[in-house]
Design a protein around this motif. Structure first.
Motif, mmCIF file in Angstrom:
data_model
loop_
_atom_site.group_PDB
_atom_site.id
_atom_site.type_symbol
_atom_site.label_atom_id
_atom_site.label_comp_id
_atom_site.label_asym_id
_atom_site.label_seq_id
_atom_site.Cartn_x
_atom_site.Cartn_y
_atom_site.Cartn_z
ATOM 1 N N ILE A 198 -3.472 -17.021 7.044
ATOM 2 C CA ILE A 198 -3.749 -15.739 6.405
ATOM 3 C C ILE A 198 -2.918 -15.588 5.134
ATOM 4 C CG2 ILE A 198 -3.895 -13.246 6.718
ATOM 5 C CD1 ILE A 198 -5.571 -14.814 8.707
ATOM 6 N N LEU A 199 -3.587 -15.203 4.048
ATOM 7 C CA LEU A 199 -2.917 -14.829 2.807
ATOM 8 C C LEU A 199 -3.150 -13.350 2.544
ATOM 9 C CD1 LEU A 199 -4.113 -17.738 0.447
ATOM 10 C CD2 LEU A 199 -2.150 -17.729 1.979
ATOM 11 N N VAL A 200 -2.182 -12.700 1.921
ATOM 12 C CA VAL A 200 -2.405 -11.338 1.441
ATOM 13 C C VAL A 200 -2.686 -11.427 -0.056
ATOM 14 C CG1 VAL A 200 0.059 -10.902 1.001
ATOM 15 C CG2 VAL A 200 -1.495 -8.982 1.360
ATOM 16 N N GLN A 201 -3.663 -10.632 -0.508
ATOM 17 C CA GLN A 201 -3.990 -10.577 -1.922
ATOM 18 C C GLN A 201 -3.541 -9.240 -2.481
ATOM 19 O OE1 GLN A 201 -8.325 -11.613 -1.579
ATOM 20 N NE2 GLN A 201 -7.775 -13.267 -2.952
ATOM 21 N N VAL A 202 -2.902 -9.273 -3.652
ATOM 22 C CA VAL A 202 -2.303 -8.088 -4.260
ATOM 23 C C VAL A 202 -2.903 -7.886 -5.648
ATOM 24 C CG1 VAL A 202 -0.136 -7.015 -4.968
ATOM 25 C CG2 VAL A 202 -0.173 -8.536 -2.992
ATOM 26 N N TRP A 203 -3.263 -6.617 -5.963
ATOM 27 C CA TRP A 203 -3.857 -6.302 -7.261
ATOM 28 C C TRP A 203 -2.748 -6.041 -8.274
ATOM 29 C CZ3 TRP A 203 -8.466 -6.973 -9.301
ATOM 30 C CH2 TRP A 203 -8.801 -6.322 -10.470
ATOM 31 N N ARG A 205 0.829 -1.211 0.000
ATOM 32 C CA ARG A 205 0.000 0.000 0.000
ATOM 33 C C ARG A 205 0.857 1.252 0.000
ATOM 34 N NH1 ARG A 205 -4.190 -2.377 4.551
ATOM 35 N NH2 ARG A 205 -5.477 -3.613 3.107
ATOM 36 N N ALA A 206 2.021 1.176 0.647
ATOM 37 C CA ALA A 206 2.911 2.337 0.713
ATOM 38 C C ALA A 206 3.439 2.741 -0.658
ATOM 39 C CB ALA A 206 4.092 2.039 1.641
ATOM 40 N N VAL A 207 3.446 1.816 -1.608
ATOM 41 C CA VAL A 207 3.899 2.145 -2.962
ATOM 42 C C VAL A 207 2.727 2.148 -3.940
ATOM 43 C CG1 VAL A 207 6.254 1.344 -2.606
ATOM 44 C CG2 VAL A 207 4.514 -0.288 -3.353
ATOM 45 N N GLY A 208 1.509 2.205 -3.416
ATOM 46 C CA GLY A 208 0.339 2.390 -4.257
ATOM 47 C C GLY A 208 -0.236 1.138 -4.866
ATOM 48 N N ILE A 209 0.107 -0.036 -4.354
ATOM 49 C CA ILE A 209 -0.443 -1.294 -4.875
ATOM 50 C C ILE A 209 -1.554 -1.758 -3.944
ATOM 51 C CG2 ILE A 209 0.041 -3.703 -5.452
ATOM 52 C CD1 ILE A 209 2.916 -2.894 -6.033
ATOM 53 N N PRO A 210 -2.791 -1.879 -4.432
ATOM 54 C CA PRO A 210 -3.921 -2.272 -3.572
ATOM 55 C C PRO A 210 -3.744 -3.699 -3.027
ATOM 56 C CG PRO A 210 -4.695 -1.314 -5.628
ATOM 57 C CD PRO A 210 -3.237 -1.563 -5.807
ATOM 58 N N THR A 211 -4.240 -3.897 -1.808
ATOM 59 C CA THR A 211 -4.174 -5.224 -1.188
ATOM 60 C C THR A 211 -5.440 -5.495 -0.394
ATOM 61 O OG1 THR A 211 -3.156 -4.437 0.859
ATOM 62 C CG2 THR A 211 -1.657 -5.101 -0.915
ATOM 63 N N CYS A 212 -5.672 -6.764 -0.117
ATOM 64 C CA CYS A 212 -6.698 -7.186 0.822
ATOM 65 C C CYS A 212 -6.241 -8.518 1.416
ATOM 66 C CB CYS A 212 -8.077 -7.295 0.151
ATOM 67 S SG CYS A 212 -8.127 -8.462 -1.219
ATOM 68 N N GLY A 238 -13.395 -14.083 3.243
ATOM 69 C CA GLY A 238 -12.871 -12.836 2.717
ATOM 70 C C GLY A 238 -13.340 -12.608 1.288
ATOM 71 N N PRO A 239 -12.771 -11.618 0.626
ATOM 72 C CA PRO A 239 -11.632 -10.802 1.059
ATOM 73 C C PRO A 239 -12.009 -9.761 2.114
ATOM 74 C CG PRO A 239 -12.441 -10.039 -1.064
ATOM 75 C CD PRO A 239 -13.232 -11.248 -0.726
ATOM 76 N N TYR A 240 -11.008 -9.427 2.942
ATOM 77 C CA TYR A 240 -11.152 -8.401 3.966
ATOM 78 C C TYR A 240 -10.195 -7.262 3.649
ATOM 79 C CZ TYR A 240 -13.315 -12.147 6.773
ATOM 80 O OH TYR A 240 -14.112 -13.178 7.227
ATOM 81 N N ASN A 267 -1.804 -6.538 -12.579
ATOM 82 C CA ASN A 267 -2.231 -6.865 -13.939
ATOM 83 C C ASN A 267 -3.728 -7.163 -14.009
ATOM 84 O OD1 ASN A 267 0.441 -6.606 -14.858
ATOM 85 N ND2 ASN A 267 0.885 -8.764 -14.384
ATOM 86 N N ASP A 268 -4.505 -6.310 -13.309
ATOM 87 C CA ASP A 268 -5.971 -6.353 -13.359
ATOM 88 C C ASP A 268 -6.571 -7.612 -12.748
ATOM 89 O OD1 ASP A 268 -6.071 -3.879 -14.694
ATOM 90 O OD2 ASP A 268 -5.736 -4.877 -16.622
ATOM 91 N N ARG A 269 -5.874 -8.189 -11.782
ATOM 92 C CA ARG A 269 -6.457 -9.333 -11.072
ATOM 93 C C ARG A 269 -5.828 -9.443 -9.683
ATOM 94 N NH1 ARG A 269 -3.592 -14.315 -11.271
ATOM 95 N NH2 ARG A 269 -1.564 -14.118 -12.317
ATOM 96 N N TRP A 270 -6.552 -10.126 -8.781
ATOM 97 C CA TRP A 270 -6.044 -10.365 -7.435
ATOM 98 C C TRP A 270 -5.147 -11.607 -7.435
ATOM 99 C CZ3 TRP A 270 -6.245 -6.727 -3.967
ATOM 100 C CH2 TRP A 270 -7.289 -5.807 -3.973
ATOM 101 N N VAL A 271 -3.977 -11.445 -6.847
ATOM 102 C CA VAL A 271 -2.999 -12.535 -6.768
ATOM 103 C C VAL A 271 -2.791 -12.910 -5.302
ATOM 104 C CG1 VAL A 271 -0.625 -13.263 -7.256
ATOM 105 C CG2 VAL A 271 -1.847 -11.754 -8.861
ATOM 106 N N ASP A 272 -2.953 -14.181 -4.984
ATOM 107 C CA ASP A 272 -2.728 -14.656 -3.617
ATOM 108 C C ASP A 272 -1.233 -14.793 -3.344
ATOM 109 O OD1 ASP A 272 -5.425 -14.838 -3.290
ATOM 110 O OD2 ASP A 272 -5.523 -17.024 -3.350
ATOM 111 N N LEU A 273 -0.779 -14.273 -2.206
ATOM 112 C CA LEU A 273 0.606 -14.444 -1.772
ATOM 113 C C LEU A 273 0.620 -15.107 -0.396
ATOM 114 C CD1 LEU A 273 2.206 -10.982 -2.701
ATOM 115 C CD2 LEU A 273 2.187 -13.082 -4.052
ATOM 116 N N ASP A 274 1.247 -16.265 -0.319
ATOM 117 C CA ASP A 274 1.441 -16.958 0.958
ATOM 118 C C ASP A 274 2.908 -16.799 1.331
ATOM 119 O OD1 ASP A 274 1.656 -18.612 3.127
ATOM 120 O OD2 ASP A 274 0.632 -20.313 2.213
#
Length: 515
Positions: A127-132, A70-77, A168-170, A134-141
């Motif tokens: 808990i996984l973080v999801q990152v937006w 988020r600090a570099v402008g990439i949306p997450t949930c 989720g997503p939350y 290339n126009d899609r949500w990507v799961d990161l474990d």
């Protein structure tokens, strides 16, 4: 949602010189995964707490990754999943605590941690973080750091996560974490539980680091199967004892046709080079037997069938009638009887590693092979020997140290580490290792064991001798049965005449004596 200055500073450092959001995200993910090691801790730690401590569990690492993105402008949930618990990891921890408890904790503390491990539910939150991107949500474990992950693979406790459900997503985890703190499974002496469990995970992590430095490769089961499929078909397991024996013989023949005697013990190297020492043979046969539906494990031989003290390993298969069959390609037998072995028994829920003869191996109701951790300890011992033979004492000591933690009842490892320490003039430590070596029973026999009586068998394959000719030689030399067989007995076993057996034997001897 505001992002703190310390998070912004860290994010800016990670994002510098990265040209795309994908590259920035990959850099952040590697940082959180590997520079913030996984440790058990409280669920409600903030991202700043995790960054300051430089460690965290899945929730804290997910929060940190989200804030950095988020600090570099990439949306997450966030996504919350329910998974089957880390049975392999916690079962391994419990075994280590029973067999090799850390000296810095009291017996009462260890007992409490064991009770806590037993109280853990079969299902866990993750808990996984999801990152937006290339126009899609990507799961990161990002929970397991690579050293811990590799260490778990090395000791055979790595498990693919089995997802049971998702939430989720939350956008925020605040409410979920507050509720999760009320559902903690371990409530008594929680800090001691964390300290002991994290200490064990650090040991696994160190095993991973040492394994990487030693160049150890690990294959998944599917990679092993893919390599074996290049040989041809290993048949499925039929039912009935006679069919089991036939299956064992077919697996044995297939292995001997495709893997010759050599000096490789890690399965990736064994299968790539098509050569194996006794440990590699035992591991491969155990894998193939289990994959074919048999009950198989690897055990250590202390004294072979001829009474020689040798460092040796074989595959043990438990047949449906309760008998146990030892498979030993190095000695040329799919059904061999050695004199003394190291195996494990169940003593009221505690696994004991002990010495037993063939009668005990057959009569004790519950006999088990070496654990995956112990087998990895043996591998590190062999790696240490390889380094020691090349005068690389520091690397040898690292491997021996990892081996001792995984398989502390092997006196040869203490003895050889003492030799390496002496070479580096660390004499006090060497003396302590010699003391430890001879405090383990049986010590003298295992320390004095040598591969010299059996190492020469590698030449049978190096000279390209046929299996039929090898069998005559091995029977006459006493490797198959432990005694020098008569020409008539060899002839009966091999379907040839006594004079033919003599002719083959002398021909093999001549080939072996030819440089």
């Amino acid at each position: 949602m505001t992002v703190s200055e310390v998070i912004r500073t860290q994010a800016a450092q990670l994002a510098s010189d990265r040209s795309s959001p994908l590259q920035v995200s990959e850099t952040i993910a590697r940082f959180v995964r590997d520079q913030i090691p996984y440790y058990l801790d409280e669920w409600d730690l903030s991202a700043e707490d995790v960054l300051k401590r430089r460690r965290g569990m899945c929730a804290g690492k997910a929060l940190l990754a989200a804030e950095l993105h988020r600090a570099v402008g990439i949306p997450t949930c966030f996504k919350v999943i329910r998974i089957l618990g880390e049975g392999g990891l916690f079962d391994f921890m419990a075994g280590q605590l029973r067999e090799n408890p850390p000296a810095e904790h009291s017996a009462g503390e260890i007992w409490g941690v064991l009770q806590s491990i037993q109280s853990l539910p079969p299902e866990r939150d993750h808990i996984l973080v999801q990152v937006w991107l290339n126009d899609r949500w990507v799961d990161l474990d990002l929970s397991r750091d690579s050293d811990l992950d590799f260490g778990m693979r090395l000791v055979g406790i790595w498990r693919e996560r089995k997802v049971l459900s998702e939430e989720g997503p939350y956008d925020s985890l605040d409410g979920w974490l507050e509720q999760r703190m009320l559902r903690r499974a371990v409530t008594s002496d929680r800090r001691t539980f964390f300290d002991v469990a994290n200490g064990l995970m650090e040991q696994i992590r160190e095993v991973g680091r040492i394994g990487k430095a030693a160049g150890v490769r690990v294959w998944t089961d599917d990679e092993v199967r893919k390599s074996v499929r290049e040989w041809g078909t290993i048949p499925d397991c039929p039912t009935g004892n006679s069919d089991e024996t036939a299956l064992i013989n077919r697996i044995y023949v297939s292995v001997r046709q495709n893997i010759k005697r050599g000096r490789f013990w890690e399965l990736p190297n064994v299968l790539a080079q098509r050569q194996s020492d006794c440990l590699g043979y035992a591991r491969l046969l155990t894998f193939l037997a289990i994959d074919s539906g048999l009950d198989a494990e690897t055990i250590e031989v202390v004294q072979d069938n001829a009474g020689r003290y040798v460092p040796h390993y074989v595959c043990m298969v438990k047949l449906s009638d309760g008998t146990r069959q030892l498979i030993d390609p190095w000695y040329g037998s799919a059904d061999i009887s050695h004199s003394l072995m190291i195996a494990r028994t169940d003593d009221g829920g505690r696994m004991l590693t002990c010495l037993m003869n063939m009668d005990a191996l057959q009569s004790i109701p519950q006999v088990y092979g070496l654990s995956p951790g112990q087998l990895r300890g043996v591998s590190f011992y062999v790696s240490g020997n390889s380094f020691l033979a090349r005068d690389l004492e520091a690397q040898a000591i690292d491997c021996y140290t990892a081996s001792i933690w995984l398989y502390p009842s092997n006196p040869r490892t203490f003895f050889n580490r003492a030799i390496a320490l002496e070479r580096l003039h660390r004499r006090e430590q060497a003396r302590e290792d010699y003391r430890q070596a001879f405090a383990i029973e049986p010590s003298l026999e295992r320390v004095q064991a040598t591969v010299e009586p059996i190492e020469g068998l590698i030449e049978l394959d190096e000279k390209g001798l046929s299996e039929a000719d090898q069998q005559v030689y091995l029977l006459r030399k006493g490797f198959v049965t432990g005694k020098e067989e008569t020409w008539s007995e060899i002839a009966a076993r091999c379907g040839i005449t006594p004079s033919g057996a003599q002719k083959i034997f002398h021909s093999v001897q001549k080939r072996l004596q030819t440089n």
